[in-house]
Design a protein around this motif. Structure first.
Motif, PDB file in Angstrom:
ATOM      1  N   ILE A 138       0.859  -1.182   0.000  1.00  0.00           N
ATOM      2  CA  ILE A 138       0.000   0.000   0.000  1.00  0.00           C
ATOM      3  C   ILE A 138       0.893   1.228   0.000  1.00  0.00           C
ATOM      4  N   CYS A 139       0.823   2.014  -1.044  1.00  0.00           N
ATOM      5  CA  CYS A 139       1.623   3.241  -1.144  1.00  0.00           C
ATOM      6  C   CYS A 139       0.736   4.423  -0.762  1.00  0.00           C
ATOM      7  N   SER A 140       1.020   5.030   0.395  1.00  0.00           N
ATOM      8  CA  SER A 140       0.163   6.114   0.889  1.00  0.00           C
ATOM      9  C   SER A 140       0.997   7.149   1.645  1.00  0.00           C
ATOM     10  N   PRO A 141       1.063   8.387   1.120  1.00  0.00           N
ATOM     11  CA  PRO A 141       0.457   8.920  -0.103  1.00  0.00           C
ATOM     12  C   PRO A 141       0.922   8.138  -1.335  1.00  0.00           C
ATOM     13  N   ASN A 142      -0.015   7.983  -2.272  1.00  0.00           N
ATOM     14  CA  ASN A 142       0.230   7.084  -3.392  1.00  0.00           C
ATOM     15  C   ASN A 142       0.962   7.771  -4.545  1.00  0.00           C
ATOM     16  N   ASN A 143       1.861   7.022  -5.129  1.00  0.00           N
ATOM     17  CA  ASN A 143       2.556   7.441  -6.347  1.00  0.00           C
ATOM     18  C   ASN A 143       2.011   6.587  -7.496  1.00  0.00           C
ATOM     19  N   PRO A 144       1.359   7.164  -8.506  1.00  0.00           N
ATOM     20  CA  PRO A 144       1.471   8.563  -8.949  1.00  0.00           C
ATOM     21  C   PRO A 144       0.290   9.466  -8.628  1.00  0.00           C
ATOM     22  N   THR A 145      -0.699   8.992  -7.881  1.00  0.00           N
ATOM     23  CA  THR A 145      -1.924   9.790  -7.738  1.00  0.00           C
ATOM     24  C   THR A 145      -1.791  10.898  -6.694  1.00  0.00           C
ATOM     25  N   GLY A 146      -0.942  10.698  -5.681  1.00  0.00           N
ATOM     26  CA  GLY A 146      -0.678  11.742  -4.707  1.00  0.00           C
ATOM     27  C   GLY A 146      -1.540  11.724  -3.463  1.00  0.00           C
ATOM     28  N   ASN A 147      -2.627  10.972  -3.475  1.00  0.00           N
ATOM     29  CA  ASN A 147      -3.555  11.004  -2.338  1.00  0.00           C
ATOM     30  C   ASN A 147      -3.164  10.013  -1.251  1.00  0.00           C
ATOM     31  N   SER A 148      -3.540  10.341  -0.009  1.00  0.00           N
ATOM     32  CA  SER A 148      -3.417   9.396   1.099  1.00  0.00           C
ATOM     33  C   SER A 148      -4.678   8.541   1.147  1.00  0.00           C
ATOM     34  N   PHE A 149      -4.493   7.258   1.439  1.00  0.00           N
ATOM     35  CA  PHE A 149      -5.634   6.353   1.459  1.00  0.00           C
ATOM     36  C   PHE A 149      -6.405   6.459   2.778  1.00  0.00           C
ATOM     37  N   SER A 150      -7.649   6.038   2.728  1.00  0.00           N
ATOM     38  CA  SER A 150      -8.532   6.036   3.888  1.00  0.00           C
ATOM     39  C   SER A 150      -7.939   5.203   5.028  1.00  0.00           C
ATOM     40  N   THR A 151      -7.867   5.805   6.205  1.00  0.00           N
ATOM     41  CA  THR A 151      -7.377   5.084   7.384  1.00  0.00           C
ATOM     42  C   THR A 151      -8.254   3.880   7.677  1.00  0.00           C
ATOM     43  N   LYS A 152      -9.545   4.047   7.546  1.00  0.00           N
ATOM     44  CA  LYS A 152     -10.478   2.958   7.808  1.00  0.00           C
ATOM     45  C   LYS A 152     -10.221   1.772   6.882  1.00  0.00           C
ATOM     46  N   ALA A 153      -9.969   2.049   5.601  1.00  0.00           N
ATOM     47  CA  ALA A 153      -9.711   0.978   4.636  1.00  0.00           C
ATOM     48  C   ALA A 153      -8.439   0.215   4.997  1.00  0.00           C
ATOM     49  N   ILE A 154      -7.395   0.945   5.345  1.00  0.00           N
ATOM     50  CA  ILE A 154      -6.130   0.297   5.683  1.00  0.00           C
ATOM     51  C   ILE A 154      -6.263  -0.513   6.960  1.00  0.00           C
ATOM     52  N   GLU A 155      -6.972   0.020   7.947  1.00  0.00           N
ATOM     53  CA  GLU A 155      -7.180  -0.718   9.197  1.00  0.00           C
ATOM     54  C   GLU A 155      -7.949  -2.016   8.952  1.00  0.00           C
ATOM     55  N   GLU A 156      -8.925  -1.962   8.057  1.00  0.00           N
ATOM     56  CA  GLU A 156      -9.686  -3.178   7.744  1.00  0.00           C
ATOM     57  C   GLU A 156      -8.782  -4.234   7.124  1.00  0.00           C
ATOM     58  N   LEU A 157      -7.876  -3.807   6.264  1.00  0.00           N
ATOM     59  CA  LEU A 157      -6.955  -4.748   5.635  1.00  0.00           C
ATOM     60  C   LEU A 157      -5.969  -5.313   6.650  1.00  0.00           C
ATOM     61  N   LEU A 158      -5.470  -4.474   7.537  1.00  0.00           N
ATOM     62  CA  LEU A 158      -4.553  -4.945   8.578  1.00  0.00           C
ATOM     63  C   LEU A 158      -5.227  -5.977   9.473  1.00  0.00           C
ATOM     64  N   ASN A 159      -6.471  -5.749   9.775  1.00  0.00           N
ATOM     65  CA  ASN A 159      -7.206  -6.645  10.662  1.00  0.00           C
ATOM     66  C   ASN A 159      -7.648  -7.938   9.974  1.00  0.00           C
ATOM     67  N   SER A 160      -7.772  -7.916   8.651  1.00  0.00           N
ATOM     68  CA  SER A 160      -8.342  -9.053   7.921  1.00  0.00           C
ATOM     69  C   SER A 160      -7.306  -9.946   7.247  1.00  0.00           C
ATOM     70  N   PHE A 161      -6.063  -9.464   7.122  1.00  0.00           N
ATOM     71  CA  PHE A 161      -5.045 -10.167   6.353  1.00  0.00           C
ATOM     72  C   PHE A 161      -4.031 -10.800   7.302  1.00  0.00           C
ATOM     73  N   SER A 162      -3.745 -12.083   7.104  1.00  0.00           N
ATOM     74  CA  SER A 162      -2.807 -12.797   7.970  1.00  0.00           C
ATOM     75  C   SER A 162      -1.370 -12.717   7.461  1.00  0.00           C
ATOM     76  N   GLY A 163      -1.162 -11.985   6.352  1.00  0.00           N
ATOM     77  CA  GLY A 163       0.184 -11.737   5.857  1.00  0.00           C
ATOM     78  C   GLY A 163       0.671 -10.374   6.304  1.00  0.00           C
ATOM     79  N   LEU A 164       1.694  -9.868   5.626  1.00  0.00           N
ATOM     80  CA  LEU A 164       2.296  -8.588   5.975  1.00  0.00           C
ATOM     81  C   LEU A 164       1.728  -7.453   5.124  1.00  0.00           C
ATOM     82  N   VAL A 165       1.318  -6.382   5.766  1.00  0.00           N
ATOM     83  CA  VAL A 165       0.847  -5.188   5.071  1.00  0.00           C
ATOM     84  C   VAL A 165       1.987  -4.183   5.073  1.00  0.00           C
ATOM     85  N   VAL A 166       2.488  -3.866   3.872  1.00  0.00           N
ATOM     86  CA  VAL A 166       3.622  -2.956   3.727  1.00  0.00           C
ATOM     87  C   VAL A 166       3.098  -1.594   3.287  1.00  0.00           C
TER      88      VAL A 166
END
Length: 348
Positions: free
Chosen positions: A148-176
């Motif tokens: 997860i690139c945040s702020p993202n290259n090339p779009t420039g925006n930061s991703f939703s905190t809620k979305a990233i937290e959901e992925l961290l909580n739901s994924f048993s691998g590593l979130v980079v």
């Protein structure tokens, strides 16, 4: 989510012992010891001795500034080496897979190819946010890394905190989470939540806000357990002496860095206002980085026109969701004025 580091570490890496260099066994404390242990040239010239393989002095400064422990930091020869080490530590070639979220930083895909690891791409939504539902559908038992690139290259925006937290909580691998541009963002770094998520890895760099692209210094921030695994496969002297010295000097001069970031943000605002007046600029994407992505009428035409005026921008039109887009890095006031003048001339 049940995260177990042992389950995602490669079997051959689990049994490895890191190479023990001469400078691992004895680190100079500044005393007048006679060093005859590393087969070095004894004639002093500033770089005749091997550097500290663990970059202890630099890590101590970074740890204090970021509010973490030294054991949570691994330094690399640019962020690209850090990212490559993650593949080599956790992804079994021809068996495991990673997930990337295009449009995004292109090296994730390159490194997956180099390491023979499948890259599963899940496009961002039309407003450049992670499609959490599709990402979770794409994950399987062999998915080891989510980039997860945040702020993202090339779009420039930061991703939703809620979305990233959901992925961290739901994924048993590593979130980079790649935070190369975090210093230009109003959002808080994910380092503040390091202790909440055992599967969280953050990468940062001195190439952007710190203005040290030429020395190649990348930062990996994670749990002490994850850092210990990566240290097993890290080359012993991957960050050279000159890089350590230059980086130390720069990170200590934090007021100068903050001043430059403030100037870049002011110039970014100026450039955004100017872009609003350009007839062929159709969309100016919100940005938390030191660049602005714009949608124009014909990106290739406008790119070549700017080249003829001595200005090099980035044509991102080949990237998913980025048809007819140009990415403008924010330069100095003089450089930005040249860009604005050129755009106004082309806009007539």
């Amino acid at each position: 989510m049940s995260f177990n580091l042992d389950n995602i570490t490669r079997e051959n890496v689990k049994g490895l012992s890191p190479y023990s260099s001469a400078r691992d066994e004895y680190v100079s404390d500044g005393s007048t010891m006679v060093f005859l242990d590393a087969n070095e040239n004894p004639f002093e010239n500033g770089v005749n001795r091997y550097p500290d393989p663990q970059q202890r002095g630099l890590k101590a400064i970074l740890a204090e500034q970021k509010g973490i422990k030294e054991e949570n930091i691994l330094l690399g020869n640019g962020s690209d080496e850090v990212l490559d080490l993650l593949f080599r530590a956790f992804c079994e070639p021809k068996q495991d897979n990673i997930i990337t979220l295009p449009p995004t930083y292109g090296m994730y895909k390159v490194l997956s190819g180099i390491n023979l690891v499948e890259n599963r791409e899940v496009l961002l939504t039309n407003d450049f946010e992670p499609n959490v539902e599709e990402i979770l559908k794409t994950i399987d038992s062999n998915t080891k890394l989510l980039f997860i690139c945040s702020p993202n290259n090339p779009t420039g925006n930061s991703f939703s905190t809620k979305a990233i937290e959901e992925l961290l909580n739901s994924f048993s691998g590593l979130v980079v989470i790649d935070e190369a541009y975090i210093d230009f963002s109003s959002e808080e770094s994910w380092t503040s939540k390091l202790n909440e998520y055992p599967n969280l890895i953050i990468t940062q760099t001195l190439s952007k806000a710190y203005g040290m692209a030429g020395i190649r210094l990348g930062i990996c921030i994670a749990s002490a357990e994850i850092i210990a695994v990566i240290n097993k496969i890290k080359p012993p002297y991957n960050v050279n002496q000159l890089t350590q010295e230059k980086a130390t000097s720069r990170v200590l001069d934090i007021d100068a860095v903050k001043n430059e970031v403030s100037q870049i943000l002011a110039e970014r605002a100026k450039l955004e206002e100017a872009l609003k007046t350009v007839s062929f600029v159709e969309i100016i994407c919100p940005t938390d980085a030191n660049f602005i992505l714009t949608k124009v009428d014909d990106a290739t035409l406008r790119y070549n026109q700017l080249l003829k005026k001595g200005i090099v921008v980035r044509n991102r039109t080949t990237q998913p969701l980025c048809a007819n887009t140009l990415r403008f890095t924010v330069g100095t006031s003089k450089e930005n004025n040249s860009v604005i003048t050129a755009l106004k001339e082309l806009s007539k």
